[in-house]
Design an enzyme around this catalytic site. Structure first.
Site, PDB file in Angstrom:
ATOM      1  N   ASN A 122       0.878  -1.170   0.000  1.00 12.99           N
ATOM      2  CA  ASN A 122       0.000   0.000   0.000  1.00 12.99           C
ATOM      3  C   ASN A 122       0.913   1.216   0.000  1.00 12.99           C
ATOM      4  OD1 ASN A 122      -1.779   2.069   0.461  1.00 12.99           O
ATOM      5  ND2 ASN A 122      -2.324   1.429   2.546  1.00 12.99           N
TER       6      ASN A 122
ATOM      7  N   LYS B 221       0.155   4.267  -0.256  1.00 12.40           N
ATOM      8  CA  LYS B 221      -0.469   5.444   0.365  1.00 12.40           C
ATOM      9  C   LYS B 221      -0.244   6.669  -0.534  1.00 12.40           C
ATOM     10  CE  LYS B 221      -0.009   3.122   4.758  1.00 12.40           C
ATOM     11  NZ  LYS B 221       0.107   3.195   6.213  1.00 12.40           N
TER      12      LYS B 221
ATOM     13  N   HIS C 170      -9.346   1.422   4.712  1.00  9.88           N
ATOM     14  CA  HIS C 170      -8.070   1.548   5.427  1.00  9.88           C
ATOM     15  C   HIS C 170      -8.260   2.449   6.648  1.00  9.88           C
ATOM     16  CE1 HIS C 170      -3.916   2.561   6.380  1.00  9.88           C
ATOM     17  NE2 HIS C 170      -3.614   1.430   5.792  1.00  9.88           N
TER      18      HIS C 170
ATOM     19  N   GLU D 233      -6.576   4.777   7.779  1.00 10.54           N
ATOM     20  CA  GLU D 233      -6.341   6.209   7.531  1.00 10.54           C
ATOM     21  C   GLU D 233      -7.562   6.866   6.891  1.00 10.54           C
ATOM     22  OE1 GLU D 233      -2.663   5.498   5.472  1.00 10.54           O
ATOM     23  OE2 GLU D 233      -1.795   4.865   7.385  1.00 10.54           O
TER      24      GLU D 233
ATOM     25  N   GLU E 181      -5.280  -4.862  10.361  1.00 10.53           N
ATOM     26  CA  GLU E 181      -4.229  -3.890  10.648  1.00 10.53           C
ATOM     27  C   GLU E 181      -4.522  -3.209  11.980  1.00 10.53           C
ATOM     28  OE1 GLU E 181      -2.257  -2.683   6.604  1.00 10.53           O
ATOM     29  OE2 GLU E 181      -3.766  -1.216   7.168  1.00 10.53           O
TER      30      GLU E 181
ATOM     31  N   GLY F  40       2.848   2.181  10.791  1.00 11.90           N
ATOM     32  CA  GLY F  40       3.831   3.246  10.656  1.00 11.90           C
ATOM     33  C   GLY F  40       4.533   3.602  11.954  1.00 11.90           C
TER      34      GLY F  40
ATOM     35  N   SER G 243       3.675  -2.283  10.233  1.00  5.44           N
ATOM     36  CA  SER G 243       5.125  -2.394  10.441  1.00  5.44           C
ATOM     37  C   SER G 243       5.677  -3.774  10.066  1.00  5.44           C
ATOM     38  CB  SER G 243       5.492  -2.035  11.885  1.00  5.44           C
ATOM     39  OG  SER G 243       5.116  -0.687  12.162  1.00  5.44           O
TER      40      SER G 243
HETATM   41  P1  13P Z   1       3.235   0.295   7.673  1.00  4.51           P
HETATM   42  O1  13P Z   1       3.733  -0.996   7.038  1.00  4.51           O
HETATM   43  O2  13P Z   1       3.985   1.495   7.203  1.00  4.51           O
HETATM   44  O3  13P Z   1       3.128   0.170   9.144  1.00  4.51           O
HETATM   45  O4  13P Z   1       1.733   0.500   7.118  1.00  4.51           O
HETATM   46  C1  13P Z   1       0.839  -0.523   7.198  1.00  4.51           C
HETATM   47  C2  13P Z   1      -0.366  -0.152   6.412  1.00  4.51           C
HETATM   48  O5  13P Z   1      -1.097   0.737   6.795  1.00  4.51           O
HETATM   49  C3  13P Z   1      -0.644  -0.868   5.168  1.00  4.51           C
HETATM   50  O6  13P Z   1      -1.905  -0.585   4.689  1.00  4.51           O
END
Ligand code: 13P
Length: 250
Positions: free
Chosen positions: A9, A11, A94, A96, A166, A172, A212
């Protein structure tokens, strides 16, 4: 046997030119990949990525899709637009989107139905926040996300669905759920799916871990019985790291 699926992803990262450069670096590294490999890239990079992945096993994904066919929905993108740009998979719900853009289980459900109607393969994200976890609400939160997010979805639709668990506190942050913890929670999600949609659906459904995930922990996570893949954020932006996760078995 469920075929593992590793999805990146990206982003809000990478221009079209940067996307092509990353894909060109990645392609030779995942030539013999055993898992299914997907990259979910920003809309403006889709067309360039479509050309760049040609001749490889990498599949293309987007990061969201509108619930309507077309019309007055400023800033949204339709399934037909994505399909024209070569998209096969789409991330829905997601954290976010839920956290910053008002996505709810109800809108997730509407987007999910639209994706399925149009033949896109949804990667539906669920997961608890740190506060919810600390208050022991993880199961309750996941149950609501699953029951409301998958409301009125038919058992046969699950052939094309992937769920990504997740935990929001692991995204992150560098903090990963322990493999055992992730396995247990994903096992809970699978049991919910079993109760609601039947044993066959639960047995065949692929559920990813996300948060992560990186080369150093991919193998351990992927060894878990309930974990069928990863949704990778930061580490998907580096060809070497993403490839190392894809090739976790080697
Ligand atoms: P990270 O791997 O940067 O923690 O992000 C995970 C994520 O949100 C994938 O959709």
């Amino acid at each position: 046997m469920r075929k593992p699926i590793i999805a990146g992803n990206w982003k809000m990262n990478k221009t079209a030119a940067e996307a092509v450069a990353l894909i060109n670096e990645l392609k030779p590294l995942v030539l013999k990949s055993k898992p299914e490999v997907v990259i979910c890239v920003p809309y403006t990079a889709l067309w360039a990525a479509k050309d760049a992945i040609a001749g490889s096993k990498i599949k293309l994904g987007a990061e969201n899709v509108a619930w309507a066919d077309s019309g007055a929905f400023t800033g949204e993108i339709s399934a037909d637009m994505l399909i024209e740009a070569g998209v096969e998979f789409v991330i829905i719900g997601h954290s976010e989107r839920r956290q910053y853009f008002g996505e709810t289980d109800e809108s997730v459900n509407m987007r999910l139905k639209q994706a399925l109607k149009k033949g896109l393969k949804p990667i539906v994200c669920v997961g608890e926040t740190l506060t919810e976890r600390e208050k022991n609400k993880t199961k309750r939160v996941l149950k609501k996300q699953i029951l409301d997010g998958f409301k009125d979805i038919a058992a046969e639709d699950f052939d094309n669905i992937v769920i990504a668990y997740e935990p929001v506190w692991a995204i992150g942050t560098g903090k990963t759920a322990t493999a055992e913890d992730a396995n247990k929670t994903i096992g809970y999600i699978r049991s919910l799916i079993k109760k609601t949609f039947g044993a066959e659906v639960a047995k065949n459904l692929r559920i990813q871990y996300g948060g992560s995930m990186k080369p150093s922990n991919a193998k351990e996570l992927m060894a878990m019985r309930n974990i069928d893949g990863g949704l990778i954020g930061g580490a998907a932006l580096k060809a070497g790291d993403f490839a190392a996760i894809v090739n976790y078995k080697d």
